[in-house]
Design a protein around this motif. Structure first.
Motif, mmCIF file in Angstrom:
data_model
loop_
_atom_site.group_PDB
_atom_site.id
_atom_site.type_symbol
_atom_site.label_atom_id
_atom_site.label_comp_id
_atom_site.label_asym_id
_atom_site.label_seq_id
_atom_site.Cartn_x
_atom_site.Cartn_y
_atom_site.Cartn_z
ATOM 1 N N PRO A 79 0.686 -1.201 -0.216
ATOM 2 C CA PRO A 79 0.190 0.148 0.032
ATOM 3 C C PRO A 79 0.911 1.163 0.008
ATOM 4 O O PRO A 79 1.684 1.405 0.897
ATOM 5 C CB PRO A 79 -0.997 -0.152 1.277
ATOM 6 C CG PRO A 79 -0.953 -1.680 1.561
ATOM 7 C CD PRO A 79 0.328 -2.241 0.976
ATOM 8 N N TRP A 81 -0.662 4.920 -1.488
ATOM 9 C CA TRP A 81 -1.550 5.891 -1.061
ATOM 10 C C TRP A 81 -2.284 5.624 0.206
ATOM 11 O O TRP A 81 -3.197 4.727 -0.004
ATOM 12 C CB TRP A 81 -2.316 6.304 -2.225
ATOM 13 C CG TRP A 81 -1.570 7.093 -3.470
ATOM 14 C CD1 TRP A 81 -0.821 6.249 -4.408
ATOM 15 C CD2 TRP A 81 -1.408 8.446 -3.643
ATOM 16 N NE1 TRP A 81 -0.386 7.379 -5.156
ATOM 17 C CE2 TRP A 81 -0.421 8.438 -4.789
ATOM 18 C CE3 TRP A 81 -1.748 9.621 -3.057
ATOM 19 C CZ2 TRP A 81 -0.194 9.799 -5.338
ATOM 20 C CZ3 TRP A 81 -1.566 10.659 -3.481
ATOM 21 C CH2 TRP A 81 -0.790 10.899 -4.748
ATOM 22 N N LEU A 82 -2.185 6.300 1.165
ATOM 23 C CA LEU A 82 -2.654 5.933 2.379
ATOM 24 C C LEU A 82 -4.043 6.732 2.834
ATOM 25 O O LEU A 82 -3.819 7.930 2.977
ATOM 26 C CB LEU A 82 -1.832 5.802 3.598
ATOM 27 C CG LEU A 82 -0.543 5.003 3.322
ATOM 28 C CD1 LEU A 82 0.278 4.884 4.546
ATOM 29 C CD2 LEU A 82 -1.022 3.522 3.041
ATOM 30 N N ASN A 159 -1.791 -1.582 6.882
ATOM 31 C CA ASN A 159 -1.351 -1.164 5.661
ATOM 32 C C ASN A 159 0.413 -1.249 5.492
ATOM 33 O O ASN A 159 1.057 -1.628 4.412
ATOM 34 C CB ASN A 159 -1.361 0.207 5.235
ATOM 35 C CG ASN A 159 -1.011 1.269 6.373
ATOM 36 O OD1 ASN A 159 -1.608 1.621 7.079
ATOM 37 N ND2 ASN A 159 0.122 1.702 5.813
ATOM 38 N N THR A 170 -10.021 -3.069 -3.556
ATOM 39 C CA THR A 170 -9.647 -3.726 -2.434
ATOM 40 C C THR A 170 -10.784 -4.117 -1.515
ATOM 41 O O THR A 170 -10.792 -5.250 -0.702
ATOM 42 C CB THR A 170 -9.011 -2.461 -1.304
ATOM 43 O OG1 THR A 170 -9.917 -1.206 -1.318
ATOM 44 C CG2 THR A 170 -7.466 -2.111 -1.999
ATOM 45 N N ASN A 209 -10.185 -3.642 2.132
ATOM 46 C CA ASN A 209 -10.591 -2.154 2.595
ATOM 47 C C ASN A 209 -10.882 -1.927 3.986
ATOM 48 O O ASN A 209 -10.306 -0.939 4.648
ATOM 49 C CB ASN A 209 -11.800 -1.794 1.594
ATOM 50 C CG ASN A 209 -12.442 -0.207 1.744
ATOM 51 O OD1 ASN A 209 -11.354 0.248 1.882
ATOM 52 N ND2 ASN A 209 -13.615 -0.321 1.767
ATOM 53 N N ASN A 341 -7.904 1.133 -4.872
ATOM 54 C CA ASN A 341 -6.980 0.621 -4.067
ATOM 55 C C ASN A 341 -5.724 1.631 -3.658
ATOM 56 O O ASN A 341 -6.201 2.827 -3.789
ATOM 57 C CB ASN A 341 -6.202 -0.599 -4.877
ATOM 58 C CG ASN A 341 -5.436 -0.160 -6.234
ATOM 59 O OD1 ASN A 341 -5.261 1.115 -6.227
ATOM 60 N ND2 ASN A 341 -4.986 -1.245 -7.011
ATOM 61 N N TYR A 342 -4.719 1.227 -3.128
ATOM 62 C CA TYR A 342 -3.954 2.043 -2.668
ATOM 63 C C TYR A 342 -2.826 2.348 -3.569
ATOM 64 O O TYR A 342 -1.779 2.893 -3.151
ATOM 65 C CB TYR A 342 -3.155 1.432 -1.186
ATOM 66 C CG TYR A 342 -4.310 0.847 -0.254
ATOM 67 C CD1 TYR A 342 -5.399 1.671 0.285
ATOM 68 C CD2 TYR A 342 -4.570 -0.565 -0.056
ATOM 69 C CE1 TYR A 342 -6.631 1.392 0.981
ATOM 70 C CE2 TYR A 342 -5.680 -0.959 0.888
ATOM 71 C CZ TYR A 342 -6.305 0.067 1.195
ATOM 72 O OH TYR A 342 -7.514 -0.707 2.031
#
Ligand SMILES: [Zn+2]
Length: 642
Positions: A79, A81-82, A159, A170, A209, A341-342
């Protein structure tokens, strides 16, 4: 020397021009192996994650992940982009010992050279599941990163501890996880327990998610308090502290936290969780977080936040801020910020709603619940307003542009923050929402307010925690449904203008004005004592470390700026006397009656300098003063709702 450099420059330019005629120049190479974009389809496998977080001394978290549903060209993603940070901050620099196997035999992997968060793996044909083992090296000192693991507290974000397959939303990837903690530790999480045996807890299966959105806080010394015994959903305050005596909460403090839940329900008219857990660390050994999740939040404050209640009011709006995010940010989210998604980049253009209105409700609810007194809420607002009154960066940069800041600079220190501006969508956003609230109250003659907007916008689909996205037009429409007005023009003028004064219409319409006096408010004084800082931003234009006179910030164009003081310089002496905050304040007071500059001896690196501070306006501290000719709308806003 100077002449030589000039000759060289001419020579180089001529040479470069000659080369350009001989060749068309390089061309770009072919892209790397494509990575499948996320699709909204069921993942044909699952993640079974086994995490051992019991190594407190070395702070190494051991991860074993069994991933089924793989093929010969699976791409694993870490992951990046948080959610909540709105930026590509996944801590991939902390991974080591990655080993991938299938039925015990090694499977080779290569990292994508464009996206270093993506790993190409090629199991043999027919292999349906792989095992991934790796170590997450949690920082062992603050110079490596914010501390997550101490001998008494553990902050665990999933993450950091998982790879997931490319090609799927996700929400379509199931995860079943187990966690081993130190023996006899307690934990809190929005995850529900399936079974526990010894130090290992198995959690119920959720989507990736929800999993990533449900961190775990654990500790040796913990307390779990019920904040809503008879409400529609359980809300708990999970406390984790450096020492057991720091957990002591007085009945009136518990009552104020319980009021927070009830006052939030009165604003939003809904809840969007099946249960909610505040994960709250009282510690100076681990980082003090403030991170929202849908059914929980990560909160952190100084160890004495409960035991020295009267000294620690600054920042006490944290829990209300993060709780508000369950509605504003998690349930309702800007359409360009939501990602499947991340790895898909987030766009932060509406953070002045996501964070700005959350900052507004966070402080309003802190006052309404009694976590702050009315005066403390006014004093915080005075500090916020004063900061914008002296903010030089407004002269060149629109508020809207600051929504990019978390991506530009993930909160690294800055030398001239006041000139660059930084994340002003929080606090200037808050002032804009005060402006909007008081405008609705004025136009409707007190019949309607931003509370009505909150109910219309966030109060839909009670009980659901499926995110509903929105855009600027949706927001304007909802505002218009409460009070007809040209809200699009109202907002855009405040977001896009450059060089305009700070937005104080909300204060004025709220019945208050910003004034300065020579003594700090109790609220600011307590914050200075607690943080060991000296706030002279509104007089000479600096903030200092109280202990040794290190300069923490210099305001652009202030007297200190003109004297060429910089961040990280150390003030050694004032008018010939050794530094102390009191000596400096006395000098500022005395200079009011003279034309003589204040003489500073300053150390910057290995240089000593004598600076002349030409400042004669005395000490200045902000506060709000009632303007009797205008109805006290701000008082109404801050008062508990019946
Ligand atoms: Zn926030």
């Amino acid at each position: 020397m100077k002449q030589f450099l000039m000759s060289l420059a001419i020579f180089c330019a001529a040479f470069a021009f000659g080369a350009a005629n001989a060749s068309p120049g390089p061309n770009s190479i072919a892209p790397t192996v494509p990575i499948a974009a996320p699709k909204d389809r069921a993942y044909p496998g699952e993640i079974r994650l086994k995490v051992d977080a019991s190594d407190l001394e070395r702070r190494i978290v051991r991860v074993h992940e069994a991933l089924s549903g793989v093929s010969t060209d699976t791409v694993l993603l870490y992951p990046k982009w948080l959610p909540g940070t709105h930026a590509p901050e996944g801590p991939i620099d902390r991974l080591a010992g990655i080993r991938i196997t299938a039925n015990g035999a090694p499977v080779s992997w290569t990292r994508d050279t464009v996206d270093v968060y993506a790993f190409h793996v090629h199991p043999a044909a027919g292999v349906k599941s792989i095992d991934i083992d790796f170590d997450y090296l949690s920082p062992t000192s603050p110079k490596v990163g914010a501390i997550e693991i101490s001998r008494d507290i553990l902050l665990l974000e999933w993450n950091s501890l998982i790879f997931y397959p490319a090609g799927y939303f996700t929400r379509q990837i199931p995860v079943e996880a187990s966690l081993t903690l130190p023996v006899d530790w307690k934990f809190g999480s929005a995850l529900e327990t399936m079974s526990a045996s010894g130090a290992e807890t198995k959690f119920k299966r959720v989507s990736l998610n929800t999993f990533v959105d449900s961190p775990v806080y654990a500790g040796r010394y913990a307390a779990r308090l019920d904040l809503d015994p008879s409400g529609p959903a359980q809300v708990h305050l999970n406390l984790f502290a450096d020492r057991p005596e720091l957990l002591a909460i007085k009945p009136e403090q518990l009552e104020a936290h319980r009021n927070l839940v009830q006052q939030a329900y009165k604003v939003f008219g809904s809840h969007h969780y099946s249960h909610y857990d505040f994960l709250y660390s009282l510690s100076d050994q681990v980082q003090q977080n403030g991170l929202e999740h849908h059914q929980s939040s990560e909160d952190g404050s100084d160890p004495n936040a409960l035991t020295e209640w009267n000294k620690t009011a600054y920042g006490r709006d944290l829990l209300a801020h993060e709780f508000t995010h369950s509605w504003n940010g998690k349930f309702r989210r800007p359409a360009d910020l939501w990602t499947p998604n991340y790895q898909v980049p987030m766009q932060d253009s509406l953070l002045w709603v996501y964070e700005g209105q959350t900052e507004y409700w966070g402080q309003v609810l802190t006052a309404r619940s009694g976590l702050w007194t009315h005066q403390q809420a006014l004093d915080q607002l005075a500090l916020t307003a004063a900061y914008y009154e002296v903010q030089a960066g407004r002269r060149w940069r629109a508020l809207q542009d600051t929504t990019n800041d978390e991506i530009i600079n993930p909160r690294r220190p800055m030398s001239w923050r006041n000139w660059q501006r930084f994340e002003d969508y929080y606090s200037e956003g808050q002032l804009i929402w005060l402006d909007a609230d008081t405008l609705i109250r004025e136009r409707s003659q007190g019949k309607r307010s931003l509370d009505d907007f909150a109910r219309v916008f966030f109060g839909i689909e009670d009980g659901s925690f499926t995110t509903v996205t929105y855009n600027f037009e949706d927001l304007v429409k909802a505002l218009n449904s409460v009070e007809a007005y040209d809200w699009a023009a109202f907002l855009r003028a405040r977001l896009d203008s450059i060089g305009k004064p700070a937005p104080f219409d909300g204060l004025r319409r709220g019945g208050y004005k910003l004034v300065f006096s020579d003594t700090p408010s109790e609220f600011l004084k307590a914050h200075e004592d607690q943080s060991k800082r000296v706030n002279l931003l509104f007089s000479i234009g600096v903030e200092l470390d109280d202990k040794d006179g290190t300069v923490l910030e210099v305001l652009w164009d202030s007297a200190a700026f003109k004297a060429k003081l910089t961040e990280s310089s150390v003030i050694l002496a004032i008018n010939g006397a050794a530094y102390s905050a009191d000596v400096l304040k006395d000098a500022i007071r005395s200079a009011k009656a003279t034309n003589l500059p204040i003489e500073l001896i300053v150390k910057s690196g290995d240089r000593f300098r004598v600076l002349n501070l030409d400042y004669h306006d005395g000490l200045r501290y902000p506060r709000l003063e009632r303007e009797p000719s205008v109805p006290a709308r701000l008082d109404e806003i801050l008062a508990a709702r019946k």
